[in-house]
Design a protein around this motif. Structure first.
Motif, mmCIF file in Angstrom:
data_model
loop_
_atom_site.group_PDB
_atom_site.id
_atom_site.type_symbol
_atom_site.label_atom_id
_atom_site.label_comp_id
_atom_site.label_asym_id
_atom_site.label_seq_id
_atom_site.Cartn_x
_atom_site.Cartn_y
_atom_site.Cartn_z
ATOM 1 N N SER A 70 0.828 -1.199 0.000
ATOM 2 C CA SER A 70 0.000 0.000 0.000
ATOM 3 C C SER A 70 0.866 1.253 0.000
ATOM 4 O O SER A 70 2.032 1.235 0.393
ATOM 5 C CB SER A 70 -0.898 -0.007 1.239
ATOM 6 O OG SER A 70 -1.516 1.235 1.417
ATOM 7 N N ASP A 71 0.281 2.378 -0.456
ATOM 8 C CA ASP A 71 0.963 3.669 -0.379
ATOM 9 C C ASP A 71 0.604 4.428 0.896
ATOM 10 O O ASP A 71 1.053 5.544 1.100
ATOM 11 C CB ASP A 71 0.593 4.534 -1.592
ATOM 12 C CG ASP A 71 1.164 3.955 -2.882
ATOM 13 O OD1 ASP A 71 2.234 3.324 -2.819
ATOM 14 O OD2 ASP A 71 0.524 4.126 -3.931
ATOM 15 N N THR A 72 -0.210 3.832 1.741
ATOM 16 C CA THR A 72 -0.617 4.483 2.981
ATOM 17 C C THR A 72 0.561 4.586 3.932
ATOM 18 O O THR A 72 1.313 3.625 4.100
ATOM 19 C CB THR A 72 -1.739 3.683 3.658
ATOM 20 O OG1 THR A 72 -2.816 3.532 2.738
ATOM 21 C CG2 THR A 72 -2.229 4.366 4.919
ATOM 22 N N PRO A 73 0.751 5.731 4.589
ATOM 23 C CA PRO A 73 1.843 5.833 5.564
ATOM 24 C C PRO A 73 1.680 4.824 6.694
ATOM 25 O O PRO A 73 0.567 4.456 7.071
ATOM 26 C CB PRO A 73 1.716 7.268 6.099
ATOM 27 C CG PRO A 73 0.932 8.006 5.071
ATOM 28 C CD PRO A 73 0.024 7.008 4.450
ATOM 29 N N ILE A 74 2.797 4.385 7.225
ATOM 30 C CA ILE A 74 2.817 3.471 8.361
ATOM 31 C C ILE A 74 3.427 4.207 9.541
ATOM 32 O O ILE A 74 4.498 4.815 9.431
ATOM 33 C CB ILE A 74 3.647 2.211 8.061
ATOM 34 C CG1 ILE A 74 3.007 1.399 6.932
ATOM 35 C CG2 ILE A 74 3.804 1.351 9.309
ATOM 36 C CD1 ILE A 74 3.864 0.236 6.463
ATOM 37 N N THR A 75 2.755 4.159 10.687
ATOM 38 C CA THR A 75 3.251 4.793 11.901
ATOM 39 C C THR A 75 3.596 3.732 12.934
ATOM 40 O O THR A 75 2.748 2.910 13.292
ATOM 41 C CB THR A 75 2.212 5.749 12.508
ATOM 42 O OG1 THR A 75 1.908 6.772 11.563
ATOM 43 C CG2 THR A 75 2.746 6.386 13.792
ATOM 44 N N ARG A 76 4.831 3.759 13.385
ATOM 45 C CA ARG A 76 5.270 2.910 14.494
ATOM 46 C C ARG A 76 5.533 3.807 15.698
ATOM 47 O O ARG A 76 6.325 4.748 15.623
ATOM 48 C CB ARG A 76 6.536 2.137 14.109
ATOM 49 C CG ARG A 76 7.176 1.368 15.259
ATOM 50 C CD ARG A 76 8.225 0.363 14.740
ATOM 51 N NE ARG A 76 9.135 0.950 13.800
ATOM 52 C CZ ARG A 76 10.314 1.490 14.119
ATOM 53 N NH1 ARG A 76 10.707 1.543 15.381
ATOM 54 N NH2 ARG A 76 11.097 1.994 13.182
ATOM 55 N N VAL A 77 4.854 3.529 16.794
ATOM 56 C CA VAL A 77 4.989 4.350 17.997
ATOM 57 C C VAL A 77 6.153 3.820 18.829
ATOM 58 O O VAL A 77 6.127 2.667 19.270
ATOM 59 C CB VAL A 77 3.697 4.346 18.831
ATOM 60 C CG1 VAL A 77 3.868 5.185 20.090
ATOM 61 C CG2 VAL A 77 2.526 4.849 17.998
#
Length: 388
Positions: free
Chosen positions: A2-9
């Motif tokens: 996917s082109d959706t951003p991925i957020t890792r906390v």
């Protein structure tokens, strides 16, 4: 992908009080411009291993994206950041099981006992598998694990140790299905450890309530559609290659970030295939296509994987990296390292641990969980008691 951003906390402990979070973002459109806008708003941003690592109040990061790309970019970033932060701060829900009471993963850690119906598993090959006394030997071993405190019994008929030879479907079915059927008849919660669609289907029809797949659906193209059709929970694990080749594929720039992004992408793919997120457990695949250092780094950073918003399962039991670190050659002698690593995993947020030594692990994870939740409320003890 996917082109959706991925957020890792990485850390969001101060967010409830209005403070900043430390976030690692992948595939962020106009990332440099957003970084500059964050800096102008007195946030901190750095490029680390191809990811934008931002220390800022999440709402200010989203506002910075809006200043760069308007409402569309702000919504895109917010749609990645806000759920990740909420998941990191919150607790996973219980895991629904077909026709059974849910696994209490939202309330406490769940212990999965390993039932290797194989002659060649790395630590206990043949212990629960006697071709002349099948399935009785495996059923006895599995019920002993349940008596020791296992919530789930994970039955597998094909070894996934490094260098293991594949087993054909007919042989795997012969090993697994009678054991699953007998354990389900005893009222046990049974998981099937398989990469094959035909085995998953037969095991679920025999009474299994969960599919545990080390391949993330990459070995058999029919496995994930089959899981979607069956409607059972699914354990999604990170792996490169296969058991025969995986230890030749251990090159990472950032093992934590790369494993996290793989799982995030695969969660999206599963949803598109009809496997809802609510039925997925994620597993970083410790011991699979990783060096000892990689495994230790994943253990150290497990808390970050909770920002995927799904229960986290960890399997370190008796694995070789524990032997290297602890100076123990024989797999069966790695009890202390296995129990310590399970307790560390639970303290870091893991809600399922897959283990050989059930009784000792149950004690350890209860202490780890009680320590991690001390002062929250008094519900945890009742959660253990209710499902014991």
């Amino acid at each position: 992908m996917s082109d959706t951003p991925i957020t890792r906390v990485e850390d969001a402990a101060l967010v409830p009080a209005g403070g900043p979070a430390r976030l690692a973002l992948s595939r962020l459109p106009r990332a440099q411009a957003i970084a500059d806008a964050v800096a102008a708003a007195r946030g901190v941003s750095n490029w680390i291993d191809g990811r934008l690592v931002v220390t800022a109040v999440p709402s200010r990061l989203i506002d910075a994206a809006g200043r760069v790309g308007g409402r569309e970019l702000a919504d895109l970033v917010g749609g990645s950041v806000e759920p990740a932060v909420a998941a990191w701060l919150g607790e996973p829900t219980d895991l629904a099981l077909p026709g059974r009471e849910a696994l209490p993963t939202g309330r406490r850690p769940v212990v999965m006992g390993i039932v290797n119906v194989t002659p060649d598993s790395f630590s206990d090959g043949g212990t629960a598998y006697d071709p002349d006394d099948h399935p009785a030997a495996a059923v006895r071993a599995a019920l002993a694990l349940r008596e020791a405190g296992a919530d789930v019994l994970d039955v597998g008929g094909e070894s996934t140790r490094p260098g293991a030879e594949p087993v054909d479907a007919d042989e795997e079915l012969r090993r697994v299905v009678p054991v699953v059927e007998a354990l389900a008849a005893e009222g046990a919660l049974v998981s099937v450890d398989t990469t094959k669609a035909v085995v998953a289907r037969a095991a679920v029809e025999a009474g299994a309530v969960l599919v545990n797949d080390v391949s993330a659906g990459t070995f058999d193209p029919q496995l994930l559609p089959t899981v979607a059709e069956l409607g059972v929970p699914y354990v999604l694990m990170h792996l490169r290659g296969n058991p025969g080749t995986m230890q030749d594929q251990t090159e990472y720039t950032d093992v934590v970030g790369e494993v996290f992004d793989f799982l995030a992408d695969r969660l999206d793919q599963l949803e598109r295939l009809g496997i809802p997120r609510e039925l997925v457990v994620v597993d970083p695949g410790i011991g699979f296509a990783k060096t000892a250092t990689h495994n230790l780094l994943l253990l150290r950073h497990l808390r970050e994987f909770t920002s995927l918003g799904r229960p986290l399962m960890v399997g370190t039991s008796r694995k070789s990296f524990l032997g290297r670190v602890g100076g123990v050659e024989e797999a069966g002698d790695r009890l202390v390292g296995s129990v310590v690593s399970a307790a560390l995993a639970v303290a870091a947020g893991s809600r399922m641990v897959r283990v050989h030594d059930v009784a000792e692990t149950v004690q350890a994870v209860r202490v780890a969980h009680a320590t991690a939740t001390a002062g929250d409320d008094d519900a945890e003890e009742s959660a253990w008691t209710a499902s014991s």
